[in-house]
Design a protein around this motif. Sequence first.
Motif, PDB file in Angstrom:
ATOM      1  N   LEU A  46       4.756 -34.361 -31.152  1.00  9.28           N
ATOM      2  CA  LEU A  46       3.393 -34.395 -30.607  1.00  9.28           C
ATOM      3  C   LEU A  46       2.627 -35.639 -31.031  1.00  9.28           C
ATOM      4  N   HIS A  47       3.030 -36.246 -32.152  1.00  7.95           N
ATOM      5  CA  HIS A  47       2.348 -37.444 -32.638  1.00  7.95           C
ATOM      6  C   HIS A  47       2.856 -38.713 -31.958  1.00  7.95           C
ATOM      7  N   ASN A  48       4.014 -38.603 -31.296  1.00  6.37           N
ATOM      8  CA  ASN A  48       4.599 -39.725 -30.556  1.00  6.37           C
ATOM      9  C   ASN A  48       5.067 -39.236 -29.186  1.00  6.37           C
ATOM     10  N   PRO A  49       4.128 -38.820 -28.331  1.00  4.71           N
ATOM     11  CA  PRO A  49       4.531 -38.253 -27.037  1.00  4.71           C
ATOM     12  C   PRO A  49       5.307 -39.256 -26.194  1.00  4.71           C
ATOM     13  N   GLY A  50       6.333 -38.762 -25.542  1.00 10.87           N
ATOM     14  CA  GLY A  50       7.143 -39.604 -24.669  1.00 10.87           C
ATOM     15  C   GLY A  50       8.242 -40.354 -25.384  1.00 10.87           C
ATOM     16  N   GLU A  51       8.290 -40.250 -26.709  1.00 13.91           N
ATOM     17  CA  GLU A  51       9.289 -40.978 -27.495  1.00 13.91           C
ATOM     18  C   GLU A  51      10.473 -40.088 -27.841  1.00 13.91           C
ATOM     19  N   THR A  52      11.678 -40.685 -27.865  1.00 16.60           N
ATOM     20  CA  THR A  52      12.872 -39.959 -28.290  1.00 16.60           C
ATOM     21  C   THR A  52      13.579 -40.661 -29.444  1.00 16.60           C
ATOM     22  N   GLU A  53      13.360 -41.954 -29.602  1.00 16.29           N
ATOM     23  CA  GLU A  53      14.032 -42.731 -30.648  1.00 16.29           C
ATOM     24  C   GLU A  53      13.192 -42.764 -31.916  1.00 16.29           C
ATOM     25  N   GLY A  54      13.830 -42.478 -33.058  1.00 21.34           N
ATOM     26  CA  GLY A  54      13.168 -42.589 -34.344  1.00 21.34           C
ATOM     27  C   GLY A  54      12.098 -41.543 -34.615  1.00 21.34           C
ATOM     28  N   VAL A  55      12.112 -40.447 -33.872  1.00 23.57           N
ATOM     29  CA  VAL A  55      11.144 -39.372 -34.084  1.00 23.57           C
ATOM     30  C   VAL A  55      11.894 -38.051 -34.195  1.00 23.57           C
ATOM     31  N   PHE A  56      11.230 -37.063 -34.779  1.00 17.75           N
ATOM     32  CA  PHE A  56      11.794 -35.710 -34.819  1.00 17.75           C
ATOM     33  C   PHE A  56      11.434 -35.035 -33.508  1.00 17.75           C
ATOM     34  N   PHE A  57      12.425 -34.840 -32.652  1.00 21.80           N
ATOM     35  CA  PHE A  57      12.203 -34.247 -31.338  1.00 21.80           C
ATOM     36  C   PHE A  57      12.257 -32.736 -31.486  1.00 21.80           C
ATOM     37  N   GLN A  58      11.103 -32.130 -31.633  1.00 19.16           N
ATOM     38  CA  GLN A  58      10.986 -30.713 -31.965  1.00 19.16           C
ATOM     39  C   GLN A  58      11.045 -29.814 -30.741  1.00 19.16           C
ATOM     40  N   GLU A  59      11.753 -28.692 -30.900  1.00 20.32           N
ATOM     41  CA  GLU A  59      11.773 -27.644 -29.881  1.00 20.32           C
ATOM     42  C   GLU A  59      10.537 -26.780 -30.079  1.00 20.32           C
ATOM     43  N   ARG A  60       9.798 -26.557 -29.004  1.00 22.72           N
ATOM     44  CA  ARG A  60       8.595 -25.727 -29.082  1.00 22.72           C
ATOM     45  C   ARG A  60       8.715 -24.563 -28.106  1.00 22.72           C
ATOM     46  N   LYS A  61       8.739 -23.354 -28.665  1.00 23.78           N
ATOM     47  CA  LYS A  61       8.772 -22.143 -27.852  1.00 23.78           C
ATOM     48  C   LYS A  61       7.345 -21.763 -27.474  1.00 23.78           C
ATOM     49  N   ALA A  62       7.229 -21.054 -26.374  1.00 21.54           N
ATOM     50  CA  ALA A  62       5.943 -20.443 -26.044  1.00 21.54           C
ATOM     51  C   ALA A  62       5.701 -19.327 -27.048  1.00 21.54           C
ATOM     52  N   LEU A  63       4.448 -19.075 -27.360  1.00 20.71           N
ATOM     53  CA  LEU A  63       4.138 -17.963 -28.256  1.00 20.71           C
ATOM     54  C   LEU A  63       4.591 -16.653 -27.622  1.00 20.71           C
ATOM     55  N   ALA A  64       5.026 -15.742 -28.451  1.00 22.24           N
ATOM     56  CA  ALA A  64       5.560 -14.460 -27.993  1.00 22.24           C
ATOM     57  C   ALA A  64       4.441 -13.533 -27.522  1.00 22.24           C
ATOM     58  N   HIS A  65       4.843 -12.566 -26.721  1.00 22.74           N
ATOM     59  CA  HIS A  65       3.914 -11.539 -26.255  1.00 22.74           C
ATOM     60  C   HIS A  65       3.353 -10.813 -27.471  1.00 22.74           C
ATOM     61  N   TYR A  66       2.058 -10.699 -27.545  1.00 23.33           N
ATOM     62  CA  TYR A  66       1.306 -10.053 -28.629  1.00 23.33           C
ATOM     63  C   TYR A  66       1.278 -10.855 -29.930  1.00 23.33           C
ATOM     64  N   GLU A  67       1.873 -12.056 -29.931  1.00 19.52           N
ATOM     65  CA  GLU A  67       1.764 -12.893 -31.126  1.00 19.52           C
ATOM     66  C   GLU A  67       0.300 -13.273 -31.318  1.00 19.52           C
ATOM     67  N   LYS A  68      -0.095 -13.416 -32.560  1.00 15.96           N
ATOM     68  CA  LYS A  68      -1.494 -13.746 -32.855  1.00 15.96           C
ATOM     69  C   LYS A  68      -1.603 -15.208 -33.251  1.00 15.96           C
ATOM     70  N   MET A  69      -2.684 -15.837 -32.816  1.00 14.00           N
ATOM     71  CA  MET A  69      -2.944 -17.238 -33.153  1.00 14.00           C
ATOM     72  C   MET A  69      -4.362 -17.377 -33.667  1.00 14.00           C
ATOM     73  N   ASN A  70      -4.529 -18.251 -34.621  1.00 10.77           N
ATOM     74  CA  ASN A  70      -5.814 -18.534 -35.228  1.00 10.77           C
ATOM     75  C   ASN A  70      -6.316 -19.831 -34.605  1.00 10.77           C
ATOM     76  N   VAL A  71      -7.276 -19.736 -33.688  1.00 14.86           N
ATOM     77  CA  VAL A  71      -7.632 -20.854 -32.825  1.00 14.86           C
ATOM     78  C   VAL A  71      -9.062 -21.331 -33.073  1.00 14.86           C
ATOM     79  N   VAL A  72      -9.232 -22.666 -33.137  1.00 14.43           N
ATOM     80  CA  VAL A  72     -10.586 -23.203 -33.277  1.00 14.43           C
ATOM     81  C   VAL A  72     -11.400 -22.790 -32.050  1.00 14.43           C
ATOM     82  N   LYS A  73     -12.655 -22.491 -32.269  1.00 22.46           N
ATOM     83  CA  LYS A  73     -13.502 -21.968 -31.196  1.00 22.46           C
ATOM     84  C   LYS A  73     -13.642 -22.927 -30.017  1.00 22.46           C
TER      85      LYS A  73
END
Length: 130
Positions: A46-73
């Motif tokens: 997320l800190h280097n969008p569009g990049e694949t070289e020299g970055v940690f290319f993280q897998e991001r799942k969608a949040l699960a059904h009923y999962e709770k998130m603490n979100v800024v207002k």
Amino acid sequence: MAISIGDIVEVKYNSGKYIGEVLEDRGERYLVKVQAVVKHPMQGDLHNPGETEGVFFQERKALAHYEKMNVVKSAVKSFDGEVPDYQESLQEAVADIKQKLSQKDTAFNQQSLKQIEELEQHTYTKSYYR
């Protein structure tokens, strides 16, 4: 319009977008329970969008059904409408992101598409797809 406990809201969270129910007001944040997926999170660094070289290319799942998130207002807004079924909303969000990634042939899009397809095959199909 003020948001209250029990309200259904749309939330931007970690590059994804969700519909959920407000469970608690925690001062600067709301605790929100996921009801549906509007936009699947982007893959990669997320800190280097569009990049694949020299970055940690993280897998991001969608949040699960009923999962709770603490979100800024500031990332929470009221939702008016019928809450879609979680499984159907996840499938639509995955189809949308795959379609967008397929439009342009870049190394980032190819790697993102590969990760989304692996998530579908190994995670979403087992738990959420009918």
